[in-house]
Structure formats: C-alpha cells, structure tokens
Design a protein around this motif. Structure first.
Motif, mmCIF file in Angstrom:
data_model
loop_
_atom_site.group_PDB
_atom_site.id
_atom_site.type_symbol
_atom_site.label_atom_id
_atom_site.label_comp_id
_atom_site.label_asym_id
_atom_site.label_seq_id
_atom_site.Cartn_x
_atom_site.Cartn_y
_atom_site.Cartn_z
ATOM 1 N N MET A 1 -24.631 24.390 -36.385
ATOM 2 C CA MET A 1 -26.032 24.813 -36.403
ATOM 3 C C MET A 1 -26.456 25.580 -35.161
ATOM 4 O O MET A 1 -27.216 26.548 -35.248
ATOM 5 C CB MET A 1 -26.943 23.587 -36.576
ATOM 6 N N THR A 2 -26.018 25.146 -33.974
ATOM 7 C CA THR A 2 -26.555 25.733 -32.738
ATOM 8 C C THR A 2 -25.488 26.201 -31.766
ATOM 9 O O THR A 2 -25.814 26.869 -30.777
ATOM 10 C CB THR A 2 -27.435 24.701 -32.007
ATOM 11 N N GLU A 3 -24.224 25.819 -31.985
ATOM 12 C CA GLU A 3 -23.133 26.122 -31.055
ATOM 13 C C GLU A 3 -23.431 25.615 -29.641
ATOM 14 O O GLU A 3 -23.016 26.185 -28.640
ATOM 15 C CB GLU A 3 -22.836 27.624 -31.023
ATOM 16 N N GLY A 4 -24.196 24.517 -29.574
ATOM 17 C CA GLY A 4 -24.524 23.920 -28.283
ATOM 18 C C GLY A 4 -25.794 24.437 -27.650
ATOM 19 O O GLY A 4 -26.269 23.864 -26.665
ATOM 20 N N GLY A 5 -26.353 25.493 -28.162
ATOM 21 C CA GLY A 5 -27.569 26.070 -27.589
ATOM 22 C C GLY A 5 -28.816 25.444 -28.177
ATOM 23 O O GLY A 5 -28.731 24.529 -29.006
ATOM 24 N N PRO A 6 -29.988 25.911 -27.785
ATOM 25 C CA PRO A 6 -30.204 26.901 -26.716
ATOM 26 C C PRO A 6 -30.092 26.282 -25.326
ATOM 27 O O PRO A 6 -30.485 25.127 -25.133
ATOM 28 C CB PRO A 6 -31.643 27.369 -26.985
ATOM 29 N N LEU A 7 -29.504 27.031 -24.394
ATOM 30 C CA LEU A 7 -29.341 26.604 -22.999
ATOM 31 C C LEU A 7 -28.606 25.275 -22.896
ATOM 32 O O LEU A 7 -28.951 24.408 -22.080
ATOM 33 C CB LEU A 7 -30.720 26.498 -22.318
ATOM 34 N N ASP A 8 -27.587 25.101 -23.747
ATOM 35 C CA ASP A 8 -26.768 23.879 -23.762
ATOM 36 C C ASP A 8 -27.583 22.623 -24.072
ATOM 37 O O ASP A 8 -27.142 21.509 -23.791
ATOM 38 C CB ASP A 8 -26.039 23.685 -22.427
ATOM 39 N N SER A 9 -28.750 22.786 -24.649
ATOM 40 C CA SER A 9 -29.618 21.628 -24.908
ATOM 41 C C SER A 9 -29.091 20.738 -26.019
ATOM 42 O O SER A 9 -29.484 19.570 -26.120
ATOM 43 C CB SER A 9 -31.032 22.097 -25.255
ATOM 44 N N THR A 10 -28.207 21.258 -26.882
ATOM 45 C CA THR A 10 -27.650 20.438 -27.967
ATOM 46 C C THR A 10 -26.150 20.198 -27.796
ATOM 47 O O THR A 10 -25.507 19.650 -28.674
ATOM 48 C CB THR A 10 -27.903 21.101 -29.334
ATOM 49 N N ASN A 11 -25.612 20.647 -26.664
ATOM 50 C CA ASN A 11 -24.174 20.487 -26.430
ATOM 51 C C ASN A 11 -23.826 19.004 -26.289
ATOM 52 O O ASN A 11 -24.480 18.278 -25.536
ATOM 53 C CB ASN A 11 -23.762 21.237 -25.159
ATOM 54 N N SER A 12 -22.817 18.535 -27.000
ATOM 55 C CA SER A 12 -22.366 17.153 -26.919
ATOM 56 C C SER A 12 -21.021 17.090 -26.211
ATOM 57 O O SER A 12 -20.375 18.114 -25.981
ATOM 58 C CB SER A 12 -22.243 16.557 -28.325
ATOM 59 N N MET A 13 -20.580 15.883 -25.889
ATOM 60 C CA MET A 13 -19.292 15.728 -25.214
ATOM 61 C C MET A 13 -18.154 16.232 -26.100
ATOM 62 O O MET A 13 -17.231 16.895 -25.630
ATOM 63 C CB MET A 13 -19.063 14.262 -24.842
ATOM 64 N N ALA A 14 -18.227 15.929 -27.383
ATOM 65 C CA ALA A 14 -17.177 16.366 -28.308
ATOM 66 C C ALA A 14 -17.153 17.889 -28.423
ATOM 67 O O ALA A 14 -16.075 18.504 -28.454
ATOM 68 C CB ALA A 14 -17.393 15.734 -29.681
ATOM 69 N N LEU A 15 -18.324 18.507 -28.477
ATOM 70 C CA LEU A 15 -18.386 19.969 -28.547
ATOM 71 C C LEU A 15 -17.897 20.596 -27.244
ATOM 72 O O LEU A 15 -17.210 21.630 -27.269
ATOM 73 C CB LEU A 15 -19.813 20.416 -28.847
ATOM 74 N N PHE A 16 -18.205 19.986 -26.118
ATOM 75 C CA PHE A 16 -17.724 20.469 -24.823
ATOM 76 C C PHE A 16 -16.194 20.459 -24.782
ATOM 77 O O PHE A 16 -15.570 21.408 -24.309
ATOM 78 C CB PHE A 16 -18.291 19.601 -23.695
ATOM 79 N N ILE A 17 -15.601 19.381 -25.300
ATOM 80 C CA ILE A 17 -14.134 19.276 -25.347
ATOM 81 C C ILE A 17 -13.547 20.406 -26.186
ATOM 82 O O ILE A 17 -12.561 21.046 -25.804
ATOM 83 C CB ILE A 17 -13.716 17.906 -25.913
ATOM 84 N N TYR A 18 -14.161 20.648 -27.340
ATOM 85 C CA TYR A 18 -13.694 21.740 -28.213
ATOM 86 C C TYR A 18 -13.805 23.086 -27.504
ATOM 87 O O TYR A 18 -12.877 23.900 -27.561
ATOM 88 C CB TYR A 18 -14.507 21.755 -29.511
ATOM 89 N N GLN A 19 -14.919 23.332 -26.867
ATOM 90 C CA GLN A 19 -15.126 24.613 -26.197
ATOM 91 C C GLN A 19 -14.096 24.837 -25.091
ATOM 92 O O GLN A 19 -13.512 25.921 -24.980
ATOM 93 C CB GLN A 19 -16.550 24.673 -25.620
ATOM 94 N N GLU A 20 -13.876 23.823 -24.268
ATOM 95 C CA GLU A 20 -12.933 23.969 -23.157
ATOM 96 C C GLU A 20 -11.491 24.110 -23.660
ATOM 97 O O GLU A 20 -10.718 24.912 -23.137
ATOM 98 C CB GLU A 20 -13.030 22.770 -22.208
ATOM 99 N N GLY A 21 -11.149 23.324 -24.687
ATOM 100 C CA GLY A 21 -9.777 23.327 -25.153
ATOM 101 C C GLY A 21 -9.408 24.484 -26.051
ATOM 102 O O GLY A 21 -8.317 25.051 -25.931
ATOM 103 N N PHE A 22 -10.336 24.873 -26.947
ATOM 104 C CA PHE A 22 -9.973 25.839 -27.987
ATOM 105 C C PHE A 22 -10.696 27.179 -27.878
ATOM 106 O O PHE A 22 -10.280 28.142 -28.517
ATOM 107 C CB PHE A 22 -10.227 25.228 -29.368
ATOM 108 N N GLN A 23 -11.756 27.244 -27.096
ATOM 109 C CA GLN A 23 -12.409 28.537 -26.874
ATOM 110 C C GLN A 23 -11.998 29.137 -25.539
ATOM 111 O O GLN A 23 -11.722 30.329 -25.444
ATOM 112 C CB GLN A 23 -13.933 28.367 -26.944
ATOM 113 N N PHE A 24 -11.959 28.291 -24.500
ATOM 114 C CA PHE A 24 -11.573 28.783 -23.178
ATOM 115 C C PHE A 24 -10.103 28.520 -22.858
ATOM 116 O O PHE A 24 -9.610 28.943 -21.810
ATOM 117 C CB PHE A 24 -12.455 28.130 -22.104
ATOM 118 N N ASN A 25 -9.405 27.789 -23.771
ATOM 119 C CA ASN A 25 -7.965 27.511 -23.631
ATOM 120 C C ASN A 25 -7.610 26.773 -22.341
ATOM 121 O O ASN A 25 -6.509 26.901 -21.813
ATOM 122 C CB ASN A 25 -7.150 28.818 -23.714
#
Length: 292
Positions: A238-262
C-alpha cells in the motif's frame, strides 16, 4: 524389543516433520545469524572471498540508523493498536455468530473468512480505492456530513491507522473461527444453570464465557502478536513504507536492506533483532499465562 519399537514408532511419524523444520527453519536462522556478522552483499554473494567478518558492526549501525529506529517505533505502534483491535473484534464477531441461526452463521463465517485467504494485492487494490483522497468511498461518506476529505495514505499521522484498519479486517477470519470453535465447546449445562440462578447475559459472559475461553484467547493473542510483529504485506503493497517512513515496519526494513539495497549482512542483523523481539514477546506471554 517391543518396548523399543513402541518408543521408536512416534519418532518415525514425527521425524519427517522435524527434519523439514530443521532444514527450512533452524538452518536458515543459524545462517542468518552467521551472515549478520559479515558485510555480505551482492558482490560477496558472487564471490565468497569478498565477504569480510565485521563482528557486531552491523548491530551498532542498526541502532544508530534513524530509519531502523523509526521502523521499531512503527512496529510497536502496530502491535499496541492492532493486536487488541484484532483480538477483540474477532471475539465479538464469534460471539455474534454463535447467537444466530446455524445456516445464517455458516454464511457469515464464509464472508468473514474470505479476506484471510484473499490475495493481498487484490485487497490492496480495493482498499486503495476506498482510501483514495479524491473519489474514495470513505471520503465520500465524510462529504455527506460536510467533513473535509482525509489523506488516508498520504498523511504520516493517519497512514499507520489506515493500514491497521485494513489489516484487522483482513486477519479477523482465522481468529474468529478459533473463538467460535471454543465457544461451541462450552457445555450448555453451565448456561442453563446460570439461567436458573437468574444470571444476566453480561454475567454469563463475564463468569462463564470469558473464563472458558482463556486458552483460546491466549493462543489467538500469541499468534496475533507474532503476526503483527512481522507486519509486512500491508505497508509493502500500500505505501512502500511511506510517507516519510511513517509506515515502515521492521519486516519491511529487512526486505528493503536485503533485497532492494542488497546489503545482506545488514538485513540479516535486522532480522536477528526482529527474531529476538518475537522470542522475548512470546516468552513474556507464556510467563504471564503461567502466572495466571
């Protein structure tokens, strides 16, 4: 020999399940813990010689990372608001379904359970239309009462609550069935005895229903808590963690670091922290249950 066979029989049946658990759960957890102490990234994945041991550097960086700290706060918000709402609403729905006609109850059970097995993308599309600031149903209802429309997913202060509302609606089905099964297992004789004593509906709920549902409530609470600590699909879609990381969760952060930023080592460290939080929360629940 007979005793040996009788002891080996249960192991024969549970052996495959235990083996699968070890292969697909225990081993990945151990590998993640190992990776969390390295700087493993996409280059290291291609050439293991490039991977360096960095000790606890990833963990130090995590707790100085403003995005990660914010994701922890968001996850706690999801848990504090979402878990009680999910447990209480599913319990109330189960109570209502237990009071109505058998065939009508079966129909509503299917209706309430359907969101739990519906694809999250399809749900996100529907709720995206409901939340749309310009022509969404929710803002249309507000306009009927001459209330200004709300930026449900664009406002950092409201977006988390919007995701919680959708997640509670989506997840109620399973918990509702567990509560309903527990309700239907309570002996009718207890209610009949209460009727003879002149107990009201409220008294029967407090002194018969809720105590008899204690284990079901405990089970639903623990599983719901674990699920909300891993809150991922709703903010991801729904939000991809936005706006301004206001909906970012720990699980989504893990996904972003591991699979988006490698950054596999960094993401693995975050996953270990989340794993530790889930273990501690579960142990606390069992301790509270034991004390009761």
């Amino acid at each position: 020999m007979y005793k040996l066979k009788s002891k080996a029989t249960p192991l024969f049946f549970i052996g495959p399940a235990v083996l699968l658990l070890v292969i697909f759960s225990v081993v990945p957890i151990l590998i993640s813990i190992g990776i969390s102490f390295t700087d493993m990234n996409l280059i290291g994945l291609a050439n293991w010689a490039q991977i360096k041991f960095v000790g606890i550097e990833n963990y130090i960086d995590l707790f100085t990372d403003k995005v990660f700290i914010k994701s922890i706060g968001n996850t706690l918000f999801y848990v504090i608001i979402g878990v009680p709402l999910a447990v209480i609403s599913s319990f109330v729905i189960a109570l209502l379904l237990n009071q109505i006609n058998k065939w009508l109850s079966a129909t509503f059970r299917i209706i309430y359970y359907m969101p739990s097995i519906t694809n999250i993308v399809a749900i996100a599309v529907v709720w995206g239309f409901l939340y749309n600031q310009d022509y969404g149903l929710f803002n249309y209802i507000l306009s009927v009462f001459h209330i200004d429309g709300v930026a449900w997913l664009e406002n950092p202060h409201i977006a988390k609550l919007s995701l919680i509302l959708m997640a509670v609606w989506k997840s109620n089905g399973v918990s509702m069935l567990i509560f309903l099964a527990a309700l239907q297992s309570i002996p009718r004789s207890q209610y009949e005895a209460a009727d003879i004593d002149g107990a009201s509906r409220w008294q029967k709920l407090i002194y018969i229903t809720i105590p008899a549902m204690s284990f079901a409530t405990f089970f639903v609470t623990v599983t719901t808590l674990i699920g909300w600590l891993q809150f991922f699909e709703e903010p991801f879609v729904m939000t991809e963690g936005g706006p301004l990381d206001s909906t970012n969760s720990m699980a989504l952060f893990i996904y972003q670091e591991g699979f988006q930023f490698n950054e596999f080592g960094y993401g693995a460290a975050a996953s270990v922290v989340l794993f530790a939080v889930i273990i501690l929360a579960t142990i606390l629940q069992f301790k509270l249950r034991k004390s009761e």
